[in-house]
Design an enzyme around this catalytic site. Structure first.
Site, PDB file in Angstrom:
ATOM      1  N   GLU A 165       0.827  -1.206   0.000  1.00 11.51           N
ATOM      2  CA  GLU A 165       0.000   0.000   0.000  1.00 11.51           C
ATOM      3  C   GLU A 165       0.866   1.263   0.000  1.00 11.51           C
ATOM      4  O   GLU A 165       0.626   2.217   0.744  1.00 11.51           O
ATOM      5  CB  GLU A 165      -0.945  -0.011   1.202  1.00 11.51           C
ATOM      6  N   GLU A 245      -6.470  -7.924  -0.517  1.00 13.99           N
ATOM      7  CA  GLU A 245      -6.855  -7.871   0.900  1.00 13.99           C
ATOM      8  C   GLU A 245      -8.343  -7.610   0.961  1.00 13.99           C
ATOM      9  O   GLU A 245      -8.779  -6.460   0.929  1.00 13.99           O
ATOM     10  CB  GLU A 245      -6.115  -6.744   1.640  1.00 13.99           C
TER      11      GLU A 245
END
Length: 638
Positions: A165, A245
């Site tokens: 991320e 995710e």
């Protein structure tokens, strides 16, 4: 006879899918954190994931779990990542690897070692030469362990994530991502599939993606699946759809409600993605943390439990959510033959009394007696104020400094540090003892002449009134509650970041004691030798210890802290984490059966930081309590 095709795992941009050995392939995966699961439970948890219908597991590798100090590595016991990966292969699971170097995972500092902050001006997750040198050194140790286990080399690792991320981090440093891409290619080869993961925002995908790294996204239930994958298509117009995710739950913060999510909503989101042909990795299994923290307008430490309301519970038990997910998976692919392994057995060992007179709550005075909850194991108390045992907890002695030093300046990564000085003058009227804003990181327990005065807290109370005489000892025990694991504030220094002042006059001449409580407890203290007993009251930082025996079994259990304030628990030298029933929502700590002894005493050590109940005892239950917050002034035995 034609030779068998070479093992391969590749992107197919024509058919928008993965190809495994040349055949179209879609994975349904679940995340597991080996560092948060006792090694004795690895097989049980992985088998439950396999029997859920998952074809792969996603595995995080926390850098700071293995390189404890620069150049000092630990891959033994619970840290044996190679053994864990070999077990996944034995059980027929593919692996999606997330080696970082930054992983987030609500883990202390996102997996980055605290010793990086020994260089105070370091720029983390960037092209800063000091940071890159540390990263390169780590990757040259880790990735050679990974390469033989890549799918192309006969192993089961099908893809490897680079960073995590990164688009959500302020630096937006493409040079850093290019450096990582080059390092991974040199150390793992040109064939392994490398990818990134980011949220679906346009800015996050702009800063977190790089040519040569396949861009995937993450989002949770309740999202518009078509819109979310449309964001991936903005950066990857062709290739497989991937949610790396899928959030099946969420983390808890101290002082907030326990986060939950609907099994039906989680299952519906999964089905919607699978109908689009997407590849999915779900958050499936929680357990022990190295809890980090978030910063959302203020510092928000994560609870000890990483239960996450996940499909497999903290104790590894299948939940309604897991069976809902399994049902959805069965619509798209066959499930493995055989039943789901059952929940692990739990035992309510009952009341454990920590006091000199061995009397259980029902009034009996024998070692084991029947109690309403289960059994009562009475035991003797060894009580010691923390300041009375600094010679044990800091055998190297204090560091002298004119002004306070941070944890990082004295090379203390975790835990606690005592800051000691003396009042410079008589203070006969209550006078303000205070700290500058944002300089208590994270909680400071103040003692004057070894008497507890109160607590200072980051983003909370930073001053209190004291009285005393010139030369009176002033001690502040500073607690690291976990470094921030996400966002721009991961350079999270700990300790006293500014000087304390008495009525606006800065204090000086400090003695600083870095405490190594874990090592002392692991080596048998205070059970191996009586500590110095204290006759002072129960308020303030102190150790309480005792022993109990199991009735011939060592099953998982959960320990509750009636009337206690805040502290940490060790059983048989194993640090089980923080309790904080006043703040909640977590009320119990998970105790794996593998920590307990059968046929010999189990040593309990409690470090209470603010104040123990008049009759200190613990209760061992056969279930957790997550979603409650008790008032410190009204806490009562349930």
């Amino acid at each position: 006879q034609a030779s068998p095709p070479a093992r391969s795992f590749q992107l197919d941009y024509e058919e928008d899918c993965f190809r495994k050995d040349g055949v179209p392939f879609r994975y349904i995966s679940g995340s597991i954190h080996y560092a948060r699961v006792p090694r004795s439970a690895w097989r049980d948890r992985l088998l439950k994931m396999y029997m859920s219908g998952l074809s792969a597991v996603q595995v995080y590798i926390p850098w700071n779990y293995h390189e404890l100090l620069p150049g000092v590595y630990d891959f033994a016991g619970n840290r044996d990542v190679e053994a864990f990966l070999d077990l996944t292969a034995e059980l027929g699971l593919l692996v999606i690897l997330r080696p970082g170097p930054y992983i987030c995972a609500e883990w202390e500092m996102g997996g980055l070692p605290a010793w990086l902050l020994w260089k105070p001006d370091i720029v983390l997750r960037s092209s800063d030469p000091a940071y890159l040198a540390a990263v390169d050194s780590w990757l040259h140790v880790l990735l050679p362990k990974i390469k033989p286990r890549l799918y192309q080399h006969g192993g089961n690792i099908i893809s490897v994530q680079v960073e995590n991320e990164y688009g959500s981090y302020y630096a937006c440093d493409y040079g850093y991502l290019r450096h990582l891409l080059g390092s991974f290619r040199v150390l793992l080869g040109s064939e392994v599939l490398l990818f990134t993961t980011d949220s679906t925002g346009a800015e996050e995908l702009r800063c977190g993606t790089l040519q040569g790294l396949y861009a995937t996204i993450d989002f949770g239930p309740g999202s518009n699946v078509t819109e979310a994958f449309g964001a991936q298509r903005q950066v990857e117009p062709k290739g497989p759809l991937v949610n790396s995710e899928y959030y099946t739950g969420w983390l808890d913060y101290w002082g907030e409600a326990h986060a939950t999510s609907s099994p039906a909503q989680v299952a519906q989101g999964l089905e919607d993605m699978l109908q689009l042909g997407a590849n999915i990795n779900m958050q499936v299994l929680p357990s022990f943390p190295w809890p980090g923290a978030d910063f959302k307008d203020q510092y928000k430490p994560v609870t000890t439990s990483y239960d996450y309301d996940a499909p497999l519970s903290e104790a590894g038990d299948p939940t309604e959510k897991l069976f809902a997910i399994r049902t959805i998976i069965s619509k798209f692919q066959p499930l493995p033959a055989g039943p789901m392994p059952p929940a692990t057995p739990k035992y309510a060992y009952g009341w454990v009394t920590l006091r000199k007179v061995s009397v259980c709550p029902t009034g009996c005075a024998v070692p084991i007696c029947p109690c309403p909850a289960a059994q009562c194991s009475s035991l003797s108390l060894q009580y010691a104020g923390l300041l009375d045992v600094l010679d044990v907890l800091c055998p190297s002695g204090p560091i002298q400094s004119q002004f306070p030093l941070t944890f990082e300046a004295i090379k203390q990564a975790h835990g606690f540090v005592v800051y000691h000085t003396q009042l410079p003058r008589d203070v006969l009227d209550p006078t303000m003892l205070g700290a500058p804003p944002h300089s208590i990181c994270d909680r400071g327990y103040v003692m004057l002449q070894k008497e507890y005065q109160g607590t200072l807290e980051r983003d909370g109370q930073t001053a209190l009134r004291v009285t005393g005489r010139a030369g009176d000892g002033l001690d502040v025990l500073l607690e690291n509650m976990g470094r921030i694991s996400f966002g721009a504030n991961i350079r999270d220094f700990k300790g006293l970041l500014g000087n304390l002042s008495l009525d606006s006059s800065p204090l000086s001449n400090w003695l600083i004691y870095p405490l190594d409580i874990d090592t002392a407890v692991q080596q048998g203290w205070p059970h191996a030798a009586l500590p110095k007993l204290s006759s002072r009251g129960r308020a303030g930082p102190a150790f309480y210890t005792g022993t109990f025996e199991t009735p011939g079994i060592a099953w998982d259990t959960f320990v509750k802290f009636p009337g206690w304030s805040k502290g940490q628990l060790w059983i048989n030298g194993f640090n089980l984490g923080r309790y904080w029933p006043c703040r909640g929502p977590q009320q119990t700590l998970f105790v794996p059966g593998s920590v307990l002894h059968v046929g010999r005493p189990n040593n309990i050590t409690v470090l209470e930081l603010e104040g123990a109940p008049p009759t200190p005892f613990l209760i061992f239950l056969d279930r957790p309590i997550f979603n409650r917050t008790l008032s410190c002034s009204t806490m009562a035995i349930e």
